[in-house]
Design an enzyme around this catalytic site. Structure first.
Site, PDB file in Angstrom:
ATOM      1  N   ARG A 236       0.858  -1.188   0.000  1.00 15.42           N
ATOM      2  CA  ARG A 236       0.000   0.000   0.000  1.00 15.42           C
ATOM      3  C   ARG A 236       0.894   1.238   0.000  1.00 15.42           C
ATOM      4  O   ARG A 236       1.949   1.264   0.645  1.00 15.42           O
ATOM      5  CB  ARG A 236      -0.913   0.044   1.232  1.00 15.42           C
ATOM      6  CG  ARG A 236      -2.112  -0.891   1.171  1.00 15.42           C
ATOM      7  CD  ARG A 236      -3.161  -0.460   0.150  1.00 15.42           C
ATOM      8  NE  ARG A 236      -4.329  -1.338   0.136  1.00 15.42           N
ATOM      9  CZ  ARG A 236      -4.462  -2.446  -0.609  1.00 15.42           C
ATOM     10  NH1 ARG A 236      -3.475  -2.809  -1.421  1.00 15.42           N
ATOM     11  NH2 ARG A 236      -5.566  -3.158  -0.564  1.00 15.42           N
ATOM     12  N   GLU A 265      -4.074   7.329  -5.485  1.00  9.07           N
ATOM     13  CA  GLU A 265      -4.260   6.524  -6.699  1.00  9.07           C
ATOM     14  C   GLU A 265      -5.519   6.962  -7.421  1.00  9.07           C
ATOM     15  O   GLU A 265      -6.541   7.157  -6.760  1.00  9.07           O
ATOM     16  CB  GLU A 265      -4.346   5.037  -6.331  1.00  9.07           C
ATOM     17  CG  GLU A 265      -3.043   4.534  -5.735  1.00  9.07           C
ATOM     18  CD  GLU A 265      -3.046   3.034  -5.427  1.00  9.07           C
ATOM     19  OE1 GLU A 265      -4.064   2.368  -5.673  1.00  9.07           O
ATOM     20  OE2 GLU A 265      -2.021   2.538  -4.937  1.00  9.07           O
ATOM     21  N   HIS A 284      -1.364  -0.337  -9.797  1.00  8.03           N
ATOM     22  CA  HIS A 284      -2.015  -1.204  -8.799  1.00  8.03           C
ATOM     23  C   HIS A 284      -2.651  -2.437  -9.470  1.00  8.03           C
ATOM     24  O   HIS A 284      -3.861  -2.644  -9.388  1.00  8.03           O
ATOM     25  CB  HIS A 284      -3.073  -0.424  -8.000  1.00  8.03           C
ATOM     26  CG  HIS A 284      -3.331  -1.053  -6.652  1.00  8.03           C
ATOM     27  ND1 HIS A 284      -3.549  -0.325  -5.507  1.00  8.03           N
ATOM     28  CD2 HIS A 284      -3.404  -2.358  -6.267  1.00  8.03           C
ATOM     29  CE1 HIS A 284      -3.755  -1.148  -4.489  1.00  8.03           C
ATOM     30  NE2 HIS A 284      -3.677  -2.388  -4.932  1.00  8.03           N
TER      31      HIS A 284
HETATM   32  P1  NAP Z   1      -1.249 -11.293   5.306  1.00  9.57           P
HETATM   33  O1  NAP Z   1      -1.162 -12.746   4.966  1.00  9.57           O
HETATM   34  O2  NAP Z   1      -2.213 -10.860   6.347  1.00  9.57           O
HETATM   35  O3  NAP Z   1       0.219 -10.778   5.633  1.00  9.57           O
HETATM   36  C1  NAP Z   1       0.480  -9.581   6.238  1.00  9.57           C
HETATM   37  C2  NAP Z   1       1.635  -9.771   7.204  1.00  9.57           C
HETATM   38  O4  NAP Z   1       1.924  -8.507   7.778  1.00  9.57           O
HETATM   39  C3  NAP Z   1       1.296 -10.735   8.337  1.00  9.57           C
HETATM   40  O5  NAP Z   1       2.308 -11.698   8.477  1.00  9.57           O
HETATM   41  C4  NAP Z   1       1.208  -9.823   9.558  1.00  9.57           C
HETATM   42  O6  NAP Z   1       1.690 -10.423  10.746  1.00  9.57           O
HETATM   43  C5  NAP Z   1       2.105  -8.675   9.180  1.00  9.57           C
HETATM   44  N1  NAP Z   1       1.719  -7.455   9.878  1.00  9.57           N
HETATM   45  C6  NAP Z   1       0.477  -6.922   9.980  1.00  9.57           C
HETATM   46  N2  NAP Z   1       0.521  -5.793  10.702  1.00  9.57           N
HETATM   47  C7  NAP Z   1       1.809  -5.625  11.083  1.00  9.57           C
HETATM   48  C8  NAP Z   1       2.486  -4.649  11.863  1.00  9.57           C
HETATM   49  N3  NAP Z   1       1.819  -3.634  12.416  1.00  9.57           N
HETATM   50  N4  NAP Z   1       3.823  -4.772  12.035  1.00  9.57           N
HETATM   51  C9  NAP Z   1       4.494  -5.821  11.495  1.00  9.57           C
HETATM   52  N5  NAP Z   1       3.908  -6.794  10.769  1.00  9.57           N
HETATM   53  C10 NAP Z   1       2.578  -6.695  10.555  1.00  9.57           C
HETATM   54  O7  NAP Z   1      -1.651 -10.450   4.002  1.00  9.57           O
HETATM   55  P2  NAP Z   1      -1.281 -10.767   2.483  1.00  9.57           P
HETATM   56  O8  NAP Z   1      -2.347 -11.573   1.870  1.00  9.57           O
HETATM   57  O9  NAP Z   1       0.114 -11.232   2.423  1.00  9.57           O
HETATM   58  O10 NAP Z   1      -1.395  -9.269   1.887  1.00  9.57           O
HETATM   59  C11 NAP Z   1      -0.551  -8.244   2.374  1.00  9.57           C
HETATM   60  C12 NAP Z   1      -0.986  -6.898   1.833  1.00  9.57           C
HETATM   61  O11 NAP Z   1      -0.634  -6.796   0.461  1.00  9.57           O
HETATM   62  C13 NAP Z   1      -2.495  -6.640   1.824  1.00  9.57           C
HETATM   63  O12 NAP Z   1      -2.963  -6.193   3.079  1.00  9.57           O
HETATM   64  C14 NAP Z   1      -2.648  -5.577   0.744  1.00  9.57           C
HETATM   65  O13 NAP Z   1      -2.586  -4.292   1.305  1.00  9.57           O
HETATM   66  C15 NAP Z   1      -1.453  -5.820  -0.156  1.00  9.57           C
HETATM   67  N6  NAP Z   1      -1.852  -6.325  -1.484  1.00  9.57           N
HETATM   68  C16 NAP Z   1      -1.605  -5.565  -2.595  1.00  9.57           C
HETATM   69  C17 NAP Z   1      -1.993  -6.042  -3.841  1.00  9.57           C
HETATM   70  C18 NAP Z   1      -1.751  -5.245  -5.084  1.00  9.57           C
HETATM   71  O14 NAP Z   1      -2.534  -5.349  -6.019  1.00  9.57           O
HETATM   72  N7  NAP Z   1      -0.698  -4.463  -5.181  1.00  9.57           N
HETATM   73  C19 NAP Z   1      -2.614  -7.285  -3.969  1.00  9.57           C
HETATM   74  C20 NAP Z   1      -2.831  -8.034  -2.817  1.00  9.57           C
HETATM   75  C21 NAP Z   1      -2.437  -7.541  -1.581  1.00  9.57           C
HETATM   76  P3  NAP Z   1       0.914 -11.600  11.521  1.00  9.57           P
HETATM   77  O15 NAP Z   1       1.140 -12.839  10.728  1.00  9.57           O
HETATM   78  O16 NAP Z   1       1.555 -11.602  12.848  1.00  9.57           O
HETATM   79  O17 NAP Z   1      -0.544 -11.212  11.549  1.00  9.57           O
END
Ligand code: NAP
Length: 318
Positions: A236, A265, A284
């Site tokens: 993000r 965006e 994006h």
């Molecule tokens: P996820 O599986 O929930 O992974 C996020 C990781 O970040 C988790 O391991 C979480 O830790 C950690 N985290 C959350 N808050 C934190 C904090 N305050 N400090 C340190 N670590 C923290 O999510 P994902 O499916 O990988 O997706 C991640 C992000 O990618 C999404 O939220 C979205 O914003 C972005 N995204 C972007 C696109 C795009 O089109 N560019 C597409 C998909 C996703 P825990 O395991 O301890 O909860």
């Protein structure tokens, strides 16, 4: 049941929905709704299908007194006031997992493009500036043997790490919780944030956005990084201070960047980052493969219908 989608959806998705609900949608597949249009459109909705640019804040939720479910067509949901939704008994769902591989692929595409100066290379060919072979022509950065630092070691962060292993990279990560199982299976090691910043030849940001993570990477953090390091953000926009990133890239304190996300965006075309040759950009499109987007749409519909039929959705947020 009245369901409103804030974007025009593909015909086959609409057909599925219309078997079960009274369906209305915004007329455009690309143009977002304004807040005023949203406030008007959700008045009688029991279900909303939303996307990441919809500000579903307390005001919009208050304007939808019958609302039972917000089914977000994305894994990130920082556009939704989940706390307020929960208070109002509104279920929120998202689309994790189905987009993990596509987003990790695009992350790697940007990483490779930035490492090998792909936009500049393409431009050189198209503009007729390709004179002959020369030893250091568009010489880039090697992945093999380099260290990739991943901030956020969840689903997508780990999928990026698996790809990095295929490129013979050393993987280090920072996350709020350690992931011993993934460390074992992937071959990654946990480090404090500062150490990851210092050691990474490539830094990939794969965290969700939350107010406490705003500008996690700012001037001071960038100053810790190697001056030829490459930063890739497909998470993000608000996680990186764009002004600080621009200055670091312009002043040679950072090698290059690959960006799929921006604080605003669409990113304004006069944004300073877009003037830099060492920045690869995308609009994006992290999850945008046909297969993944259709799976996301399917899951969004299944989640929405489950809640409206008083069943547990597959991927709830609250
Ligand atoms: P996820 O599986 O929930 O992974 C996020 C990781 O970040 C988790 O391991 C979480 O830790 C950690 N985290 C959350 N808050 C934190 C904090 N305050 N400090 C340190 N670590 C923290 O999510 P994902 O499916 O990988 O997706 C991640 C992000 O990618 C999404 O939220 C979205 O914003 C972005 N995204 C972007 C696109 C795009 O089109 N560019 C597409 C998909 C996703 P825990 O395991 O301890 O909860």
């Amino acid at each position: 049941m009245n369901v409103f989608a804030t974007r025009k959806l593909p015909e086959e998705v609409v057909e599925k929905l219309e078997q079960y609900v009274r369906y209305k949608e915004w007329h455009s597949a690309e143009q977002p709704m304004t807040k005023e249009q949203l406030l008007e459109a959700v008045k009688d909705a029991e279900g909303i299908i939303s996307v990441l640019s919809d500000p579903l804040d307390a005001e919009v939720l208050a304007a939808a007194p019958n609302l039972k479910v917000i089914s977000q067509l994305a894994v990130g949901f920082n556009n939704i006031d989940v706390e307020e939704a929960t208070k109002r008994g509104i279920r929120v769902t998202n689309t994790p997992d189905v987009l993990t591989n596509a987003t990790a692929d695009l992350t790697f595409a940007l990483l490779l493009a930035a490492a090998r100066k792909l936009s500049a290379a393409s431009q050189e060919v198209r503009e007729g500036n390709w004179q002959s072979w020369s030893l250091l022509q568009l010489a880039g950065k090697e992945l093999s043997g380099a260290t990739i630092g991943i901030l956020g070691f969840g689903r997508i962060g780990q999928a990026v790490a698996r790809r990095a292993k295929g490129f013979d990279m050393d993987v280090i990560y920072w996350n709020r919780s350690k992931k011993p199982e993934a460390e074992q299976t992937i071959g990654a090691t946990y480090h404090e944030l500062e150490d990851v910043l210092k050691q990474a030849d490539f830094l990939v940001i794969m965290l969700p956005f939350a107010p406490e993570l705003k500008y996690l990477i700012g001037k001071e953090e960038l100053a810790l990084m190697k001056s030829d390091a490459i930063l890739v953000n497909t998470a993000r926009g608000g996680l990186v201070d764009e002004q600080a990133l621009y200055e670091a890239l312009k002043n040679g304190r950072l090698g290059a960047a690959g960006l799929d996300v921006f604080e605003q965006e669409p990113v304004p075309t006069d944004h300073p980052l877009l003037t830099l040759p060492n920045v690869e950009v995308a609009p994006h499109i992290g999850s945008s493969t046909i297969a993944t987007r259709m799976e996301m749409a399917d899951l969004t519909v299944r989640n929405l219908l489950a809640v409206l039929q008083n069943k547990e959705p597959e991927t709830p947020v609250n």
